[in-house]
Design an enzyme around this catalytic site. Structure first.
Site, PDB file in Angstrom:
ATOM      1  N   TYR A  11       0.826  -1.217   0.000  1.00 34.16           N
ATOM      2  CA  TYR A  11       0.000   0.000   0.000  1.00 34.16           C
ATOM      3  C   TYR A  11       0.864   1.274   0.000  1.00 34.16           C
ATOM      4  N   ASP A  74      12.825 -12.115  -0.814  1.00 29.68           N
ATOM      5  CA  ASP A  74      12.331 -12.197   0.560  1.00 29.68           C
ATOM      6  C   ASP A  74      13.456 -11.692   1.465  1.00 29.68           C
ATOM      7  N   THR A 144       6.491   2.992  13.463  1.00 27.53           N
ATOM      8  CA  THR A 144       5.085   3.323  13.672  1.00 27.53           C
ATOM      9  C   THR A 144       4.890   4.151  14.935  1.00 27.53           C
ATOM     10  N   SER A 179       0.446  -4.268  20.337  1.00 28.21           N
ATOM     11  CA  SER A 179       0.193  -5.583  19.730  1.00 28.21           C
ATOM     12  C   SER A 179       1.540  -6.243  19.482  1.00 28.21           C
ATOM     13  N   TYR A 181       2.550  -7.143  16.666  1.00 28.64           N
ATOM     14  CA  TYR A 181       3.089  -6.436  15.497  1.00 28.64           C
ATOM     15  C   TYR A 181       3.838  -5.179  15.931  1.00 28.64           C
ATOM     16  N   HIS A 182       3.175  -4.329  16.734  1.00 27.37           N
ATOM     17  CA  HIS A 182       3.819  -3.075  17.137  1.00 27.37           C
ATOM     18  C   HIS A 182       5.124  -3.346  17.896  1.00 27.37           C
ATOM     19  N   LYS A 185       8.200  -3.507  15.811  1.00 29.67           N
ATOM     20  CA  LYS A 185       8.738  -2.209  15.390  1.00 29.67           C
ATOM     21  C   LYS A 185       9.659  -1.627  16.466  1.00 29.67           C
ATOM     22  N   ASN A 240     -10.208   4.234   6.191  1.00 27.95           N
ATOM     23  CA  ASN A 240     -10.619   3.539   4.968  1.00 27.95           C
ATOM     24  C   ASN A 240     -11.784   2.588   5.256  1.00 27.95           C
ATOM     25  N   VAL A 327      -7.045  -4.570  23.467  1.00 29.14           N
ATOM     26  CA  VAL A 327      -6.804  -4.039  24.807  1.00 29.14           C
ATOM     27  C   VAL A 327      -6.087  -2.714  24.606  1.00 29.14           C
ATOM     28  N   GLU A 328      -6.807  -1.626  24.814  1.00 30.47           N
ATOM     29  CA  GLU A 328      -6.252  -0.286  24.587  1.00 30.47           C
ATOM     30  C   GLU A 328      -7.058   0.704  25.410  1.00 30.47           C
TER      31      GLU A 328
HETATM   32  P1  NAD Z   1       1.421  -3.728   2.982  1.00 27.39           P
HETATM   33  O1  NAD Z   1       1.099  -5.017   3.637  1.00 27.39           O
HETATM   34  O2  NAD Z   1       0.453  -3.152   2.041  1.00 27.39           O
HETATM   35  O3  NAD Z   1       2.830  -3.835   2.215  1.00 27.39           O
HETATM   36  C1  NAD Z   1       3.953  -4.494   2.754  1.00 27.39           C
HETATM   37  C2  NAD Z   1       4.724  -5.078   1.586  1.00 27.39           C
HETATM   38  O4  NAD Z   1       5.893  -5.711   2.104  1.00 27.39           O
HETATM   39  C3  NAD Z   1       3.919  -6.147   0.832  1.00 27.39           C
HETATM   40  O5  NAD Z   1       3.951  -5.916  -0.554  1.00 27.39           O
HETATM   41  C4  NAD Z   1       4.621  -7.447   1.208  1.00 27.39           C
HETATM   42  O6  NAD Z   1       4.562  -8.421   0.183  1.00 27.39           O
HETATM   43  C5  NAD Z   1       6.050  -6.967   1.488  1.00 27.39           C
HETATM   44  N1  NAD Z   1       6.777  -7.850   2.410  1.00 27.39           N
HETATM   45  C6  NAD Z   1       6.372  -8.293   3.634  1.00 27.39           C
HETATM   46  N2  NAD Z   1       7.293  -9.124   4.127  1.00 27.39           N
HETATM   47  C7  NAD Z   1       8.295  -9.196   3.224  1.00 27.39           C
HETATM   48  C8  NAD Z   1       9.506  -9.924   3.165  1.00 27.39           C
HETATM   49  N3  NAD Z   1       9.869 -10.772   4.131  1.00 27.39           N
HETATM   50  N4  NAD Z   1      10.326  -9.751   2.101  1.00 27.39           N
HETATM   51  C9  NAD Z   1       9.956  -8.908   1.087  1.00 27.39           C
HETATM   52  N5  NAD Z   1       8.799  -8.227   1.073  1.00 27.39           N
HETATM   53  C10 NAD Z   1       7.977  -8.373   2.133  1.00 27.39           C
HETATM   54  O7  NAD Z   1       1.767  -2.679   4.150  1.00 27.39           O
HETATM   55  P2  NAD Z   1       1.793  -1.088   4.095  1.00 27.39           P
HETATM   56  O8  NAD Z   1       0.523  -0.595   4.648  1.00 27.39           O
HETATM   57  O9  NAD Z   1       2.263  -0.630   2.792  1.00 27.39           O
HETATM   58  O10 NAD Z   1       2.922  -0.791   5.180  1.00 27.39           O
HETATM   59  C11 NAD Z   1       4.274  -0.632   4.783  1.00 27.39           C
HETATM   60  C12 NAD Z   1       5.120  -0.315   5.988  1.00 27.39           C
HETATM   61  O11 NAD Z   1       4.665   0.891   6.591  1.00 27.39           O
HETATM   62  C13 NAD Z   1       5.071  -1.385   7.061  1.00 27.39           C
HETATM   63  O12 NAD Z   1       6.356  -1.557   7.602  1.00 27.39           O
HETATM   64  C14 NAD Z   1       4.142  -0.814   8.099  1.00 27.39           C
HETATM   65  O13 NAD Z   1       4.460  -1.302   9.373  1.00 27.39           O
HETATM   66  C15 NAD Z   1       4.397   0.672   7.968  1.00 27.39           C
HETATM   67  N6  NAD Z   1       3.229   1.474   8.366  1.00 27.39           N
HETATM   68  C16 NAD Z   1       2.045   1.348   7.706  1.00 27.39           C
HETATM   69  C17 NAD Z   1       0.949   2.127   8.095  1.00 27.39           C
HETATM   70  C18 NAD Z   1      -0.402   2.021   7.449  1.00 27.39           C
HETATM   71  O14 NAD Z   1      -1.354   2.668   7.938  1.00 27.39           O
HETATM   72  N7  NAD Z   1      -0.557   1.277   6.373  1.00 27.39           N
HETATM   73  C19 NAD Z   1       1.117   3.032   9.164  1.00 27.39           C
HETATM   74  C20 NAD Z   1       2.334   3.115   9.819  1.00 27.39           C
HETATM   75  C21 NAD Z   1       3.393   2.343   9.412  1.00 27.39           C
HETATM   76  N1  USQ Z   2     -10.641   0.928  15.170  1.00 28.05           N
HETATM   77  C1  USQ Z   2     -12.003   1.067  15.353  1.00 28.05           C
HETATM   78  N2  USQ Z   2     -12.826   0.497  14.437  1.00 28.05           N
HETATM   79  C2  USQ Z   2     -12.378  -0.182  13.347  1.00 28.05           C
HETATM   80  C3  USQ Z   2     -10.989  -0.301  13.156  1.00 28.05           C
HETATM   81  C4  USQ Z   2     -10.146   0.256  14.096  1.00 28.05           C
HETATM   82  O1  USQ Z   2     -12.453   1.680  16.328  1.00 28.05           O
HETATM   83  O2  USQ Z   2     -13.195  -0.672  12.560  1.00 28.05           O
HETATM   84  C5  USQ Z   2      -9.716   1.556  16.118  1.00 28.05           C
HETATM   85  C6  USQ Z   2      -8.737   0.605  16.784  1.00 28.05           C
HETATM   86  O3  USQ Z   2      -9.279   0.038  17.953  1.00 28.05           O
HETATM   87  C7  USQ Z   2      -7.539   1.513  17.050  1.00 28.05           C
HETATM   88  C8  USQ Z   2      -7.602   2.548  15.937  1.00 28.05           C
HETATM   89  O4  USQ Z   2      -8.914   2.467  15.382  1.00 28.05           O
HETATM   90  O5  USQ Z   2      -7.680   2.165  18.252  1.00 28.05           O
HETATM   91  C9  USQ Z   2      -6.586   2.349  14.832  1.00 28.05           C
HETATM   92  O6  USQ Z   2      -6.726   1.039  14.313  1.00 28.05           O
HETATM   93  P1  USQ Z   2      -6.237   0.685  12.830  1.00 28.05           P
HETATM   94  O7  USQ Z   2      -6.606  -0.734  12.556  1.00 28.05           O
HETATM   95  O8  USQ Z   2      -6.673   1.723  11.885  1.00 28.05           O
HETATM   96  O9  USQ Z   2      -4.656   0.878  12.964  1.00 28.05           O
HETATM   97  P2  USQ Z   2      -3.561   0.036  13.741  1.00 28.05           P
HETATM   98  O10 USQ Z   2      -4.014  -1.294  14.147  1.00 28.05           O
HETATM   99  O11 USQ Z   2      -2.992   0.920  14.806  1.00 28.05           O
HETATM  100  O12 USQ Z   2      -2.461  -0.195  12.604  1.00 28.05           O
HETATM  101  C10 USQ Z   2      -2.313   0.668  11.488  1.00 28.05           C
HETATM  102  C11 USQ Z   2      -1.467  -0.073  10.456  1.00 28.05           C
HETATM  103  C12 USQ Z   2      -0.089  -0.345  11.056  1.00 28.05           C
HETATM  104  C13 USQ Z   2       0.524   0.953  11.549  1.00 28.05           C
HETATM  105  C14 USQ Z   2      -0.398   1.688  12.522  1.00 28.05           C
HETATM  106  C15 USQ Z   2       0.082   3.082  12.836  1.00 28.05           C
HETATM  107  O13 USQ Z   2      -2.095  -1.298  10.094  1.00 28.05           O
HETATM  108  O14 USQ Z   2       0.752  -0.932  10.072  1.00 28.05           O
HETATM  109  O15 USQ Z   2       1.742   0.665  12.188  1.00 28.05           O
HETATM  110  O16 USQ Z   2      -1.687   1.868  11.878  1.00 28.05           O
HETATM  111  S1  USQ Z   2      -0.127   3.478  14.541  1.00 28.05           S
HETATM  112  O17 USQ Z   2      -1.511   3.217  14.902  1.00 28.05           O
HETATM  113  O18 USQ Z   2       0.209   4.857  14.698  1.00 28.05           O
HETATM  114  O19 USQ Z   2       0.770   2.606  15.267  1.00 28.05           O
END
Ligand code: NAD
Ligand code: USQ
Length: 396
Positions: A11, A74, A144, A179, A181-182, A185, A240, A327-328
């Site tokens: 994305y 990869d 993040t 989480s 995931y977080h 990071k 979104n 849990v938040e």
């Molecule tokens: P996404 O899932 O759309 O894209 C991630 C891409 O990385 C994918 O195309 C996937 O195939 C590739 N990938 C994953 N593991 C891999 C590996 N081992 N080797 C090679 N490629 C690999 O995610 P995104 O929303 O584009 O997020 C990109 C980055 O930005 C992430 O690190 C995410 O943590 C960070 N981020 C995203 C958001 C958000 O709201 N989308 C917010 C804050 C931070």
């Molecule tokens: N939430 C709702 N309703 C929904 C979806 C989410 O109330 O239908 C709430 C969640 O409980 C949370 C907040 O909205 O409090 C954000 O959730 P989210 O799913 O939009 O975002 P999050 O899980 O935090 O993760 C996303 C991306 C991640 C990135 C992170 C930035 O997937 O890759 O790291 O946003 S941050 O939140 O600043 O860490």
């Protein structure tokens, strides 16, 4: 600049790759396409159809005459990554290539471990590959805002000056991720800081907020360049998701009380922030953190904004408060600093009714592709009272 974009099929990565290419940079995308595999595994799909990476890149060349190289690598495969780095000989590496969904990482033990192996091993490999094959390249790593959690003090950009027992030091800001995931990071940040101190690498950790939107100027050039639009409960992010729900007449799913506040930015600002970081590289041995967001909103406030715009488009729209699967804190202090990118020239794109209306309209156009079963949250943070020991999910 020669830029290796890891995760360039995703994305943020796709939009950034096109933007950097449009600005004249020589872009190579390294991506193992695992995100598309995870979507298939969980029965998910982007609401807007996205072309294969090969097709997307060919379309970019057809439309603009510019080339982007593609390397199906990869990052957890160290030899393959080293080959990719040697071939690209990058001035900079932008690392987006990770498992980025908090719910995905909380499904069960296996998904938590998978997330950690993918993200933590991948990040460490990137550092070693740079140290061995491109020690002068600037690493721009996507972190993040969720690394910090929601402390009861202002969130600084990566570091805070602490006075203790009459002495003072500038130390990494405390981390309270929400989480597994977080948590990855947080670990990445520690690894990168260490590699800069010990090997003299140069790195910028972009602690990004939640991204919204789909289009950039470049992705809008052709349907085959379209970016993904995730709305499901695993990968869909909150703005979104709310816009898709509004387009369908589905109640907007506010988790819990909705007072939880997060940092946000438009995807058009994401690509610009990366460019700013690249244009102003960190020095050798420098590890710096930029908080990459433009505005802060409570979830309930966002739901109200989306409802208002939906109603102005003639769409009936309700807000529902569903039991919070996470849990938040749902009511808390939240104030984050974001001066670094602003001082280097970022001109924020505020969340506008026009952007929300555009997302709702786009979702409406593709509404026949929505799988309604993917909207309600199904991944629980808390251990289930019965059944599997930890968070469970019923995959359709
Ligand atoms: P996404 O899932 O759309 O894209 C991630 C891409 O990385 C994918 O195309 C996937 O195939 C590739 N990938 C994953 N593991 C891999 C590996 N081992 N080797 C090679 N490629 C690999 O995610 P995104 O929303 O584009 O997020 C990109 C980055 O930005 C992430 O690190 C995410 O943590 C960070 N981020 C995203 C958001 C958000 O709201 N989308 C917010 C804050 C931070
Ligand atoms: N939430 C709702 N309703 C929904 C979806 C989410 O109330 O239908 C709430 C969640 O409980 C949370 C907040 O909205 O409090 C954000 O959730 P989210 O799913 O939009 O975002 P999050 O899980 O935090 O993760 C996303 C991306 C991640 C990135 C992170 C930035 O997937 O890759 O790291 O946003 S941050 O939140 O600043 O860490």
């Amino acid at each position: 600049m020669k830029v290796l974009v890891i995760g360039g099929d995703g994305y943020c990565g796709w939009a950034t790759s096109l933007y950097l290419s449009s600005r004249g940079h020589d872009v190579t995308i390294a991506d193992n396409l695992v995100r598309r595999a995870w979507d298939r595994e969980h029965g998910l799909d982007s609401l807007v159809p996205i072309a294969s990476l090969r097709r997307r890149i060919d379309e970019w060349t057809r439309v603009t005459g510019r080339t982007i190289r593609m390397d199906e690598t990869d990052v957890t495969d160290y030899d393959a990554l080293c080959r990719a780095v040697r071939t690209a000989a990058p001035d900079a590496v932008v690392h987006f290539g990770q498992q980025r969904s908090a719910p995905f990482s909380m499904i069960d033990r296996e998904h938590a471990v998978r997330t950690h192996l993918n993200n933590t091993v991948g990040n460490m490999n990137v550092l070693w590959a740079l140290q061995e094959h491109a020690p002068h390249a600037h690493l721009v790593k996507l972190g993040t805002m969720g690394e910090y959690g929601t402390p009861n003090i202002d969130v600084e950009e990566g570091f805070i000056t602490i006075e203790h027992n009459g002495r003072s030091d500038r130390l990494p800001f405390p981390k309270q991720p929400g989480s597994f995931y977080h948590l990855t990071k947080v670990s990445d940040s520690d690894q990168i800081f260490f590699a800069c101190r010990v090997w003299g690498l140069r790195a910028t950790d972009l602690n990004q907020g939640v991204v919204y939107g789909t289009h950039t100027e470049q992705t809008a050039l052709s349907p085959a360049l379209a970016n993904r639009y995730d709305y499901d409960h695993i990968f869909g992010t909150v703005i979104n998701r709310f816009c898709v729900q509004a387009a369908l007449g589905h109640p907007l799913t506010v988790y819990g009380r909705g007072g939880q506040t997060r940092s946000f930015l438009d995807i058009r600002d994401t690509v610009r922030c990366v460019e700013i970081a690249l244009e102003h590289p960190a020095q050798e041995g420098e590890y710096r953190v930029f908080n990459q967001f433009t505005e802060m909103f409570a979830v309930e406030q966002l739901a109200e904004r989306v409802r208002h715009v939906a109603q102005s488009l003639g769409l009936p729209c309700e807000i529902t408060h569903v039991a919070n699967p996470r849990v938040e804190r749902e009511s808390h202090y939240y104030n984050c600093v974001n001066t670094n990118l602003r001082s280097l020239g970022l001109e924020p794109t505020p969340l506008s009714d026009e952007t929300i209306a555009g997302l709702i309209t786009l979702a409406h156009e593709h509404r026949e592709r929505v799988d309604l079963r993917l909207i309600p949250p199904r991944v629980e943070w808390r251990p289930a009272a019965e059944g599997p020991a930890h968070g469970t999910i019923a995959v359709a």
